[in-house]
Design an enzyme around this catalytic site. Sequence first.
Site, PDB file in Angstrom:
ATOM      1  N   HIS A   1       0.812  -1.211   0.000  1.00 56.78           N
ATOM      2  CA  HIS A   1       0.000   0.000   0.000  1.00 56.78           C
ATOM      3  C   HIS A   1       0.852   1.271   0.000  1.00 56.78           C
ATOM      4  O   HIS A   1       0.408   2.324  -0.481  1.00 56.78           O
ATOM      5  CB  HIS A   1      -0.942   0.008   1.205  1.00 56.78           C
ATOM      6  CG  HIS A   1      -1.972  -1.071   1.157  1.00 56.78           C
ATOM      7  ND1 HIS A   1      -2.808  -1.362   2.205  1.00 56.78           N
ATOM      8  CD2 HIS A   1      -2.309  -1.960   0.166  1.00 56.78           C
ATOM      9  CE1 HIS A   1      -3.609  -2.368   1.889  1.00 56.78           C
ATOM     10  NE2 HIS A   1      -3.316  -2.743   0.651  1.00 56.78           N
TER      11      HIS A   1
ATOM     12  N   LEU B   1      -3.264  -9.684   5.601  1.00 55.80           N
ATOM     13  CA  LEU B   1      -3.128  -9.345   4.182  1.00 55.80           C
ATOM     14  C   LEU B   1      -1.916  -8.461   3.937  1.00 55.80           C
ATOM     15  O   LEU B   1      -1.688  -8.020   2.809  1.00 55.80           O
ATOM     16  CB  LEU B   1      -4.406  -8.659   3.687  1.00 55.80           C
ATOM     17  CG  LEU B   1      -5.689  -9.490   3.836  1.00 55.80           C
ATOM     18  CD1 LEU B   1      -6.916  -8.679   3.418  1.00 55.80           C
ATOM     19  CD2 LEU B   1      -5.616 -10.766   3.020  1.00 55.80           C
ATOM     20  N   PHE B   2      -1.149  -8.161   4.973  1.00 51.36           N
ATOM     21  CA  PHE B   2       0.205  -7.590   4.880  1.00 51.36           C
ATOM     22  C   PHE B   2       0.267  -6.239   4.170  1.00 51.36           C
ATOM     23  O   PHE B   2       1.259  -5.923   3.514  1.00 51.36           O
ATOM     24  CB  PHE B   2       1.154  -8.582   4.185  1.00 51.36           C
ATOM     25  CG  PHE B   2       0.991  -9.995   4.643  1.00 51.36           C
ATOM     26  CD1 PHE B   2       0.958 -10.306   5.995  1.00 51.36           C
ATOM     27  CD2 PHE B   2       0.838 -11.025   3.732  1.00 51.36           C
ATOM     28  CE1 PHE B   2       0.791 -11.618   6.423  1.00 51.36           C
ATOM     29  CE2 PHE B   2       0.671 -12.334   4.149  1.00 51.36           C
ATOM     30  CZ  PHE B   2       0.645 -12.627   5.504  1.00 51.36           C
ATOM     31  N   CYS B   3      -0.778  -5.417   4.315  1.00 51.21           N
ATOM     32  CA  CYS B   3      -0.819  -4.109   3.636  1.00 51.21           C
ATOM     33  C   CYS B   3      -0.550  -4.255   2.151  1.00 51.21           C
ATOM     34  O   CYS B   3       0.048  -3.375   1.517  1.00 51.21           O
ATOM     35  CB  CYS B   3       0.175  -3.135   4.273  1.00 51.21           C
ATOM     36  SG  CYS B   3      -0.297  -2.604   5.925  1.00 51.21           S
ATOM     37  N   ALA B   4      -0.999  -5.369   1.602  1.00 50.27           N
ATOM     38  CA  ALA B   4      -0.920  -5.623   0.161  1.00 50.27           C
ATOM     39  C   ALA B   4      -2.175  -6.405  -0.219  1.00 50.27           C
ATOM     40  O   ALA B   4      -2.117  -7.494  -0.786  1.00 50.27           O
ATOM     41  CB  ALA B   4       0.344  -6.400  -0.188  1.00 50.27           C
TER      42      ALA B   4
END
Length: 461
Positions: free
Chosen positions: A135, A380-383
Amino acid sequence: MSFSSSASASDLAADQSLRAPLPVLGRDVTVPLVTGGEVTYAALDYAASAPALQRVWDDVAAYAPYYGSVHRGAGYLSQLSTDLFENARNTVAEFLDCRGDDQVVFTRSTTDSLNLLAAALPTDCQVFVFETEHHASLLPWRDAHVTYLNAPRTPAEAVATVERALAGRDPHGPALVCVTGASNVTGELWPVRELAAAAHAHGARIVLDAAQLAPHHPVSVRELGVDWVAFSGHKLYAPFGSGVLAGRADWLTEADPYLAGGGASRKVSRRTDGGVDVEWHVSEARHEAGSPNVIGAYSIASACKALTEAGFDALVAREQYLIDTVRAGLAEVPQVRVLSLFGDDAPRVGVLSFVVDGWNSSHFAAALSAEYGIGVRDGLFCAHPLVRTLLGSDPEAQGECGAPEAAPGEKSLNAIRVSFGAGTPDEHIERFLGAVKELVRDGAQWNYRTEEGRCVPDTSA
């Protein structure tokens, strides 16, 4: 430059000089287990924040008594701090192999660096970014015309996708490609040099998000041919809230300052009509308004020196040994599926994400922590677009801890990520693999529930 390892796992196992991790803080910290007793904490979440190198901590501690204002005082400590701050800039430029006229701007993080660049884009600039980005590099381009590119399944497809997009842009004005160097989800290395060449062939520029690449591999602005590179200190073993945007000066000096204030202004005067005229700096100071984070900048420089002195050849080789060990261990568990865009043989850094059939990923990660003292990441790992593409999950699904547990064969709503680096001892990898096998075989010893958005052991029974 090549990112692939030149040594095999067997060669590395025989060379004990490659098996020693760099000293980091926290290596002796113990944490309580829900099953009783304590264990040394296994930090396997380097992709979020790497522990501080002992060298970095010692350097900062040695400087701290001499801390003073930067660029703003005639006193000895102020002059010393100013020299240290500017020398840190030079150290980072050397670490990145910058061109002679490149600027090194200190920021708060990769996110801050890319937002700074987004604020400096020329009028009518078009931005091209893959949906696979973190992100930090997916979202800053709000005031530009943005084209989001679908996830490629091979490095060659990534290059071809960029070439088609740039060739077909209308109007044929300024353009910027934003790409990661190493995925924060899969760890896979992207074809940065080839993407840079494609961008330049079509009259565009390229910025490299090196947040996950710089801690693991050497990054040469010259060899890769990128126009800018951004990274964060806290992923580079320097956790003091600092980041870097390094690269070409023209767009930065032509743009209004990212922040208006002291330090960015060279001269301020009142006009006869009562207004204010401002002459802004054209150096890096233009975008470094306010009192600089000298400790953050110094810590990044210290980490750059430490990694350079340790030798990236040895660091990359040892990390490849750990990657091979983790992949081989997970491959022994049929219920585990490792996520990948480019395939199992794609070169990568020490970041792997996976799902376990029949398990809610958040519950699995919570059990690793509570029952084994192992810190990994779930979610979701900022992705979000990338992880959902890899999982084939519903974009509306949030993947929170409280989501229903996946039945065998059903798709998970989120994933588990294990990540490691220069400070990771072999024992932590061995404990992680043993814990995964035990949890899949025997199940968790405790039930887990949601508490304020986190999965925790349910001790209410």
